[in-house]
Design a protein around this motif. Structure first.
Motif, PDB file in Angstrom:
ATOM      1  N   TYR A  28      47.361  38.231  24.403  1.00 21.94           N
ATOM      2  CA  TYR A  28      47.432  36.775  24.844  1.00 21.94           C
ATOM      3  C   TYR A  28      46.662  36.010  25.798  1.00 21.94           C
ATOM      4  CZ  TYR A  28      49.926  39.290  28.470  1.00 21.94           C
ATOM      5  OH  TYR A  28      50.372  39.809  29.711  1.00 21.94           O
ATOM      6  N   GLU A  29      45.880  36.802  26.444  1.00 27.35           N
ATOM      7  CA  GLU A  29      44.840  35.997  27.327  1.00 27.35           C
ATOM      8  C   GLU A  29      43.738  36.879  27.453  1.00 27.35           C
ATOM      9  OE1 GLU A  29      46.914  35.745  31.096  1.00 27.35           O
ATOM     10  OE2 GLU A  29      47.361  38.011  31.226  1.00 27.35           O
ATOM     11  N   SER A  30      42.598  36.075  28.205  1.00 24.47           N
ATOM     12  CA  SER A  30      41.527  36.686  28.058  1.00 24.47           C
ATOM     13  C   SER A  30      41.511  37.410  29.645  1.00 24.47           C
ATOM     14  CB  SER A  30      40.124  35.722  28.599  1.00 24.47           C
ATOM     15  OG  SER A  30      39.053  36.050  28.511  1.00 24.47           O
ATOM     16  N   GLU A  31      40.966  38.777  29.658  1.00 25.17           N
ATOM     17  CA  GLU A  31      40.855  39.462  30.879  1.00 25.17           C
ATOM     18  C   GLU A  31      39.754  39.419  31.949  1.00 25.17           C
ATOM     19  OE1 GLU A  31      43.369  41.007  32.155  1.00 25.17           O
ATOM     20  OE2 GLU A  31      44.806  41.029  30.617  1.00 25.17           O
ATOM     21  N   ASN A  32      39.910  39.663  33.317  1.00 24.79           N
ATOM     22  CA  ASN A  32      39.008  39.745  33.795  1.00 24.79           C
ATOM     23  C   ASN A  32      38.032  41.084  33.956  1.00 24.79           C
ATOM     24  OD1 ASN A  32      40.438  41.340  35.595  1.00 24.79           O
ATOM     25  ND2 ASN A  32      41.321  39.763  36.769  1.00 24.79           N
ATOM     26  N   ASP A  33      37.065  40.854  34.659  1.00 24.26           N
ATOM     27  CA  ASP A  33      36.100  42.060  34.717  1.00 24.26           C
ATOM     28  C   ASP A  33      36.673  43.214  35.198  1.00 24.26           C
ATOM     29  OD1 ASP A  33      33.875  40.454  33.558  1.00 24.26           O
ATOM     30  OD2 ASP A  33      33.232  39.973  35.565  1.00 24.26           O
ATOM     31  N   GLU A  34      37.509  42.993  36.292  1.00 24.14           N
ATOM     32  CA  GLU A  34      38.156  44.209  36.781  1.00 24.14           C
ATOM     33  C   GLU A  34      38.991  45.002  35.877  1.00 24.14           C
ATOM     34  OE1 GLU A  34      37.966  41.143  38.314  1.00 24.14           O
ATOM     35  OE2 GLU A  34      36.581  41.637  39.760  1.00 24.14           O
TER      36      GLU A  34
END
Length: 859
Positions: free
Chosen positions: A576-582
């Protein structure tokens, strides 16, 4: 209330809200930009979502617009009712954290009732409100609206899932008893009627809807917003006093032309309305760049066109006619949407071509349909509906509409099954097979058994049991055929390269290989072991990855597609959402953990499907399973899978993610690599970033060959490499920007400290000065410095750089604009400005020298 054209209604709306300090936003394209959640722009607020969700801050928090929209959720009702449309225009006013309920209602009342504006009779207006929203009711009462005209309704609350929501108030216009003898109870009970027309909805977005909370417990939003929508077509119907929207000046000219070319008078027939509505939608959508196709918004447009053609036949329009109506749409709508004039010709060509294409098959299709009704009886079979779709170009919705007209139904479930069979055939087909359609029957009739032995063996002596134009079938084969996301094995048959392997309808594998073969030939089939090893590493890694995203992103993250090949793995999943690099690194580390720290045995078994499900094994996207399924059990991960795998996860050797992107609404894709030499593999995927590094370094060396450039980050064989290189690029850009700024400062200081180099006659108060290669950012400063130094009355500066000339003129004699325009005329350039300061330029330097002399003579 006076008669107004649609053009006047639009203008009055915008003028009113502009007088209330709203910014007028132009209508956005019907094709959503950077919003994969929408097929079409379907409301006035849709293109403003970036402001409402806080992605962007508007220059002015008060906005008004007239937005063109398309909605296709009830196409079948278009023409049947007075107000259903696919294309419509939404009048709107919006407040992003600025004014709220009181102002929105007061301004709505003023716009509707003030004789200066629309001047609607107050006693003809009825308002609904959410029963808990007493504030809205009281505002209406304070304006003099009778309490009997203010109606509470439980459905006056705008909410579409979690997020901003709030009560709304709707405004209705009473067209009188001639349309319906019933009174306001039709509003109270939300009954279909032609008397009380909803013309405006004002939404007070003030709460944050949260799952698990009752409405009275919703928290208030920190910034309350206003979102309103009023249908232009409904306004026009009321103001122009027409029976339906279709007799307004937004549609009637199209209907009149349809009358003319059909020779049939309009008398409220559905066909005229369908045609007028659909040609408007087609004209606008194609003008905005949409194309007709068999999927997505293209399918919607094709359906609209074919539905309009079908209704044209009811008016004896058996030749292409829709393209002729494009001119009428442009004539009616071009007064506000000027781009329609520019796109008119291409729209007509596209519509004509599509009409011709459908008319070639519609006669035979209708005949086939009527024959089927005679044969099938009360239910048209799925096979018949599919043939109408596949052979004659009838969208299923069109077949359903024909069926209803003939008092029969369509077996839509069977149609969907036939459609799925076609998709399955397409997935199994390869262009190299030749004409798959021509060979379908031959493939379907081939039932001789062939055994896949590739789980245990990579080579085998085999006998050819069938020769097709597209390849050969063996009695047993070690070659894996493309399926379940895993690509086919490569290798040789009798030393000749096998270029592809695919499944036939009855499960046998067909091998594409050069050479002449006959049934009964003995052959040696050998799979390339290196290629297979790389593939199985990637396939097993994809299973670990699937489990890792479930544990890191959530159990909802399921496979939506995949590909495993020797070079890499690719995995699509819902989220449901874009995830961050971490988070991406967390996924990578988790997979690595089960390769290095805690390797897992891979146990493969065949089980009854229900038993496999009880073990917790996952069935994968798009796959069909029999009663017995193959389960790949890694302990931590269990999946139904027919692919090839390692025996223990340590055989994967290593793992890295190389990319992450969104590929659609709620669908994301990651790709990666496994095996040895991971650093170089990851580096290969970073080539575009390295190219950017190279260009930046080149630029920096040109700026200053002595500039100390930091070293590139060392490779790790991880997604961290991509993060590091992106940050390194950011560092280089900042360093370059800072250094370039300092060089420009020094250069500027040098130029401005040595003005005499440009002045040939310091005593001339009116003169032309020519410079070369002065940076465009400092020309104005140079002009001011020179002007002040020589205490000029008029200074005309010409700077030549990169094959162009820039003019800048400053004058106390108020002739700067004239001189720049004169220079532009002499040199095929452009320019202008104020009497005391003007600028221009040209790319044509051929007459520059003589032009300078003429300008000097003017001085």
């Amino acid at each position: 209330m006076r008669y107004m054209t649609a053009k006047e209604i639009r203008e009055m709306w915008l003028d009113f809200f502009e007088s209330k300090k709203h910014k007028v936003e132009a209508s956005a394209s019907l094709v959503p930009q950077n919003d994969p959640t929408l097929l079409w722009i379907n409301a006035g607020v849709a293109p403003l979502k970036k402001y409402f969700d806080g992605t962007e801050t508007p220059v002015n928090p008060r906005i008004t617009n007239v937005q063109k929209c398309i909605r296709t959720n009830d196409i079948d009702n278009v023409g049947k009712t007075a107000r259903h449309h696919t294309f419509f225009e939404m009048l709107g006013n919006f407040s992003i954290g600025n004014y709220f309920k009181k102002e929105a209602i007061e301004w709505g009342y003023e716009l509707l009732t003030d004789p200066k504006w629309f001047g609607f009779p107050v006693d003809k207006l009825y308002m609904t409100y959410y029963p808990e929203d007493i504030e809205a009711k009281n505002v209406w009462l304070s304006l003099g609206i009778k309490e009997s005209h203010i109606i509470p309704r439980e459905d006056n609350f705008w909410e579409i899932g979690p997020g901003p929501c709030g009560p709304d108030t709707e405004i209705y216009f009473d067209r009188g008893e001639s349309y319906d003898s019933r009174g306001k109870e039709v509003i109270e009970l939300d009954l279909e009627n032609e008397r009380f027309i909803e013309i405006w909805n004002i939404v007070f977005s003030q709460f944050n809807s949260k799952p698990g909370l009752s409405r009275e417990n919703y928290p208030e939003l920190p910034n309350k917003n206003i979102d309103t929508g009023a249908g232009l077509e409904r306004f026009a119907c009321v103001i122009q006093k027409t029976k339906t929207n279709f007799e307004t000046d937004l549609f009637f000219p199209i209907i009149k032309h349809t009358e003319k070319i059909s020779g049939i008078p309009y008398n409220d027939q559905m066909a005229f309305k369908v045609i007028a509505d659909h040609i408007k939608a087609l004209t606008f959508a194609i003008s905005d760049g949409a194309i007709l196709s068999n999927e997505g918004r293209g399918y919607v447009l094709r359906r609209l066109l074919r539905r309009a053609v079908k209704y044209g036949r009811k008016l004896n329009l058996n030749e292409p006619f829709l393209y002729k109506l494009v001119d009428d749409v442009v004539e009616v709508m071009g007064v506000f949407y000027n781009n329609l004039y520019e796109t008119k010709d291409i729209v007509k060509k596209i519509v004509l071509k599509e009409e011709q294409k459908f008319l070639e098959t519609i006669n035979e299709g209708e005949k086939h349909l009527l024959d089927a009704i005679q044969k099938d009886g009360l239910v048209i079979s799925g096979q018949t509906a599919f043939k109408l779709y596949d052979t004659y170009g009838f969208p299923i919705e069109l077949t359903v509409e024909y069926a209803l007209e003939n008092n029969v139904t369509v077996d839509e479930l069977s149609f969907e099954k036939e459609l799925e069979k076609q998709k399955e055939r397409s997935r199994n087909a390869r262009t190299s097979h030749g004409s798959m359609q021509a060979q379908d029957e031959e493939y379907l009739n081939f039932t001789e058994k062939s055994k896949f032995i590739g789980y245990d063996f990579l080579q085998a002596e085999a006998t050819i049991i069938k020769v097709f134009e597209g390849g050969i079938v063996l009695d047993q084969t070690p070659f894996y055929a493309t399926s379940g996301g895993q690509v086919a094995d490569t290798g040789t048959i009798n030393g000749l390269e096998v270029t592809d392997v695919s499944k036939l309808p009855n499960g046998q594998y067909i091998h594409k290989v050069e050479g002449e073969y006959q049934i009964g030939d003995e052959v040696l089939a050998v799979v390339d072991p290196k290629s297979r090893l790389k593939t199985i590493r990637n396939h097993s890694a994809a299973h670990l990855f699937h489990q890792a995203i479930k544990e890191t992103f959530g159990r909802h993250a399921n496979q939506q597609g995949s590909q495993v090949a020797p070079k890499s793995w690719r995995f699509d999943f819902n989220h449901y959402e874009s995830e961050n690099d971490e988070k991406i690194l967390d996924v990578e580390k988790l997979v690595k953990h089960y390769i290095f720290e805690k390797p897992l045995d891979v146990i493969i078994s065949e089980l009854p499907i229900e038993e496999a499900r009880k073990l917790g094994a996952m069935a994968l996207f798009g796959e069909k399973y029999g009663d017995i399924v193959r389960v790949v059990d890694m302990g931590w991960s269990k999946e139904f899978c027919g692919g090839t795998h390692v025996k223990n996860t340590k055989e994967i050797i290593d793992f890295a993610i190389t990319s992450y992107e969104s590929i659609g609404s709620g669908i994301y894709r990651m790709e990666g690599v496994t095996g040895t030499d991971l650093k170089q593999q990851v580096k290969g995927y970073m080539e575009p970033l390295y190219q950017e590094v190279h260009l930046l370094k080149e630029k920096m060396n040109k700026l200053d060959s002595n500039l100390l450039i930091p070293e590139e980050p060392a490779l790790l064989g991880s997604y961290q490499d991509i993060i590091n290189l992106r940050y390194y690029i950011h560092e280089l850009k900042e360093l370059s920007k800072t250094h370039e700024k300092e060089l420009n400062r020094l250069k500027q200081a040098d130029v401005l400290s040595n003005l005499d180099q440009f002045i040939t006659n310091p005593n001339a108060k009116k003169q032309v000065i020519v410079t070369k290669d002065i940076d465009s950012k400092m020309i104005k400063q140079l002009m001011d410095a020179l002007y002040d130094k020589i205490k000029a009355q008029t200074l005309f500066l010409v700077n030549i750089q990169d094959g162009k000339a820039t003019y800048l003129c400053k004058s106390d004699l108020n002739n700067a604009n004239d001189l720049v325009r004169y220079a532009a005329m002499l040199t095929n350039g452009s320019g202008g400005g104020k009497p005391n300061l003007a600028q221009g330029g040209t790319q044509d330097l051929s007459n520059l020298e003589s032009a300078i002399k003429l300008i000097e003579s003017k001085l």
